[in-house]
Design a protein around this motif. Structure first.
Motif, mmCIF file in Angstrom:
data_model
loop_
_atom_site.group_PDB
_atom_site.id
_atom_site.type_symbol
_atom_site.label_atom_id
_atom_site.label_comp_id
_atom_site.label_asym_id
_atom_site.label_seq_id
_atom_site.Cartn_x
_atom_site.Cartn_y
_atom_site.Cartn_z
ATOM 1 N N GLU A 152 68.743 52.377 60.158
ATOM 2 C CA GLU A 152 69.603 52.184 58.742
ATOM 3 C C GLU A 152 71.043 52.804 59.221
ATOM 4 O O GLU A 152 71.341 53.471 60.432
ATOM 5 C CB GLU A 152 69.319 53.194 57.700
ATOM 6 C CG GLU A 152 68.823 54.626 58.186
ATOM 7 C CD GLU A 152 68.288 55.666 56.886
ATOM 8 O OE1 GLU A 152 68.446 55.303 56.054
ATOM 9 O OE2 GLU A 152 68.090 56.973 57.258
ATOM 10 N N GLY A 170 70.494 49.130 54.803
ATOM 11 C CA GLY A 170 69.013 49.170 55.165
ATOM 12 C C GLY A 170 68.405 48.838 56.342
ATOM 13 O O GLY A 170 69.135 47.920 56.947
ATOM 14 N N ALA A 181 64.910 54.578 61.154
ATOM 15 C CA ALA A 181 64.332 54.367 59.914
ATOM 16 C C ALA A 181 62.888 54.044 60.056
ATOM 17 O O ALA A 181 62.590 53.477 60.897
ATOM 18 C CB ALA A 181 65.251 53.552 58.977
ATOM 19 N N THR A 191 62.681 50.108 54.626
ATOM 20 C CA THR A 191 64.021 49.534 54.244
ATOM 21 C C THR A 191 64.296 50.029 52.993
ATOM 22 O O THR A 191 63.575 49.811 51.986
ATOM 23 C CB THR A 191 63.759 48.171 54.295
ATOM 24 O OG1 THR A 191 63.501 47.563 55.381
ATOM 25 C CG2 THR A 191 65.005 47.285 53.738
ATOM 26 N N THR A 215 70.506 48.065 50.343
ATOM 27 C CA THR A 215 72.118 48.097 50.929
ATOM 28 C C THR A 215 73.047 48.481 49.544
ATOM 29 O O THR A 215 72.635 47.876 48.522
ATOM 30 C CB THR A 215 72.695 46.711 51.653
ATOM 31 O OG1 THR A 215 71.606 46.716 52.997
ATOM 32 C CG2 THR A 215 73.947 46.762 51.949
ATOM 33 N N SER A 218 67.915 56.616 51.061
ATOM 34 C CA SER A 218 67.965 56.338 52.569
ATOM 35 C C SER A 218 66.609 56.945 53.212
ATOM 36 O O SER A 218 66.042 57.554 52.525
ATOM 37 C CB SER A 218 69.125 57.044 52.946
ATOM 38 O OG SER A 218 69.204 58.645 52.913
#
Length: 280
Positions: free
Chosen positions: A79, A109, A135, A138, A141, A176
């Motif tokens: 990310e 993402g 990350a 997902t 964004t 996040s």
């Protein structure tokens, strides 16, 4: 297009205590982030954080493949967050354009595709500051303005640390995986950041200092609480902070800084405060 990547190995507290000034800078300070027409990335082995600067002028710049990540594309397993601290510009995420003004940000993402960067006016180029961490899922964004950021007011004029923390990438603002990112602004006359000091062994942190006059300097303090060191930083220089290190500073003039964290815990208040009488 020039894309350069430097790699920083992790430095332990015993090693840091023995280093001279240049040794500390080699291990922790990131210089030359915003060279015109270039993409400059630093891959840190502290929680695998990537710190970068992109300064597009008359040509668009792109981050697609970064060999140091070991994946086919930059965001395949990562990310990212981008904050613009220059003129107006555009960040392209997987072919979709997002306009970013001064101190606006975008969280990106995992798996979103290549990133493109452009300035609206080459005479006043955008300066895109990039933070990226591994990350495992997902997240959407999100374009984040300073008005959207969560505000935390701390300190006082009497303590020379009256400041507002603008939390951009934070659970109350956007999802996040492990990134936390914010921007701290100071009231006139306040020069101290993050004092009294703290450490947080569960995550690393990185500061980018900006908004400084050419002659202004930051005396940034680091090291274990009982074995502190300092480095002197100018505008647009960043400094890495391992979990065992304090991270605090004072400026000779007005400044702001962007902080970012990656690691186990996403609670902003997860920190181990250091009593003033424990500092050496």
């Amino acid at each position: 297009m020039t894309l350069s990547v430097s790699v920083r190995q992790a430095v332990g507290p015993e090693d840091a205590a023995r280093r001279n000034t240049q040794g500390l800078r080699d291990g922790f300070v990131i210089e030359g982030l915003f060279r015109p027409g270039e993409v400059n990335l630093t891959y840190s082995h502290l929680d695998r954080m990537i710190v970068g600067g992109v300064a597009p002028t008359d040509k668009n710049l792109e981050i697609g493949h970064v060999a140091e990540t070991g994946t086919d594309s930059f965001l395949e397993r990562r990310e990212a967050a981008v904050i613009n601290i220059g003129g107006a510009g555009t960040v392209s995420v997987g072919g979709r354009d997002h306009s970013l003004g001064f101190q606006e940000a975008i969280y990106i993402g995992m798996g979103e595709g290549a990133l493109g960067f452009a300035s609206d006016d080459p005479a006043t180029p955008a300066l895109f500051y990039i933070l990226s961490a591994p990350a495992h899922r997902t997240c959407p964004t999100v374009h984040i303005t300073r008005e959207m950021a969560r505000k935390v007011h701390l300190g006082s004029a009497e303590e020379s640390n009256h400041r507002t923390i603008n939390q951009y990438v934070h659970p109350d603002v956007c999802e996040s995986c492990q990134l936390l990112v914010g921007l701290t602004m100071f009231e006139p006359g306040s020069v101290w950041n993050t004092m009294p000091a703290h450490v947080h062994d569960r995550r690393m942190e990185v500061y980018l200092y900006f908004g400084m006059a050419a002659a202004t300097r930051i005396f940034h303090f680091m090291g274990e609480p009982g074995e502190t060191r300092h480095v002197v930083l100018k505008n647009h220089e960043a400094v890495l902070s391992p979990g065992w290190s304090i991270h605090s500073g004072a400026g000779t003039g007005r400044y702001a800084f962007i902080w970012a964290m990656a690691g186990d815990n996403m609670s902003f208040t997860d920190m181990d405060k250091v009593p003033m009488d424990a500092l050496r």
